[in-house]
Design a protein around this motif. Structure first.
Motif, PDB file in Angstrom:
ATOM      1  N   ARG A  32       0.838  -1.206   0.000  1.00 50.05           N
ATOM      2  CA  ARG A  32       0.000   0.000   0.000  1.00 50.05           C
ATOM      3  C   ARG A  32       0.875   1.259   0.000  1.00 50.05           C
ATOM      4  O   ARG A  32       0.604   2.217  -0.721  1.00 50.05           O
ATOM      5  N   THR A  33       1.928   1.242   0.815  1.00 41.62           N
ATOM      6  CA  THR A  33       2.849   2.378   0.851  1.00 41.62           C
ATOM      7  C   THR A  33       3.522   2.555  -0.499  1.00 41.62           C
ATOM      8  O   THR A  33       3.625   3.677  -1.005  1.00 41.62           O
ATOM      9  N   TYR A  35       2.463   1.716  -3.502  1.00 44.79           N
ATOM     10  CA  TYR A  35       1.525   2.257  -4.498  1.00 44.79           C
ATOM     11  C   TYR A  35       1.127   3.701  -4.181  1.00 44.79           C
ATOM     12  O   TYR A  35       0.861   4.485  -5.092  1.00 44.79           O
ATOM     13  N   ARG A  36       1.105   4.066  -2.905  1.00 44.38           N
ATOM     14  CA  ARG A  36       0.834   5.461  -2.551  1.00 44.38           C
ATOM     15  C   ARG A  36       1.991   6.338  -3.019  1.00 44.38           C
ATOM     16  O   ARG A  36       1.780   7.395  -3.626  1.00 44.38           O
ATOM     17  N   TRP A  37       3.235   5.900  -2.755  1.00 46.12           N
ATOM     18  CA  TRP A  37       4.401   6.636  -3.226  1.00 46.12           C
ATOM     19  C   TRP A  37       4.380   6.761  -4.742  1.00 46.12           C
ATOM     20  O   TRP A  37       4.695   7.801  -5.302  1.00 46.12           O
ATOM     21  N   ALA A  39       1.774   6.735  -6.746  1.00 44.27           N
ATOM     22  CA  ALA A  39       0.735   7.689  -7.142  1.00 44.27           C
ATOM     23  C   ALA A  39       1.186   9.135  -6.908  1.00 44.27           C
ATOM     24  O   ALA A  39       0.854  10.035  -7.689  1.00 44.27           O
ATOM     25  N   LEU A  40       1.944   9.352  -5.836  1.00 44.29           N
ATOM     26  CA  LEU A  40       2.429  10.694  -5.508  1.00 44.29           C
ATOM     27  C   LEU A  40       3.691  11.071  -6.282  1.00 44.29           C
ATOM     28  O   LEU A  40       4.107  12.226  -6.264  1.00 44.29           O
TER      29      LEU A  40
END
Length: 73
Positions: A32-33, A35-37, A39-40
């Motif tokens: 999750r981290t 994929y968040r990174w 996306a950002l």
């Protein structure tokens, strides 16, 4: 007898492709981290390949790790 994985690719000049799972295990983060990174735009460079899988070249991960620390909050 098992041997530890080397961070050096078997074929010099060719960077191996890592799975998201391998990257997360090495960085000790959750997917999750990652994929968040992604996306950002703050994580290591990655590429979606055939079949929809995301991969990271070893050289991209190493370069990202060598960058000065960033505020990822």
């Amino acid at each position: 007898m098992t041997t530890a994985k080397s961070r050096t690719p078997r074929n010099p000049g060719v960077s191996e492709w890592l799975t998201v799972e391998e990257v997360c295990a090495e960085l000790k983060i959750s997917q999750r981290t990652f994929y968040r990174w992604r996306a950002l735009g703050t994580g290591p460079r990655s590429k979606r390949i055939a079949g929809g899988c995301v991969r990271v070249r070893r050289s991209w991960l190493d370069a990202w790790l060598e960058e000065p620390e960033q505020d990822i909050a």
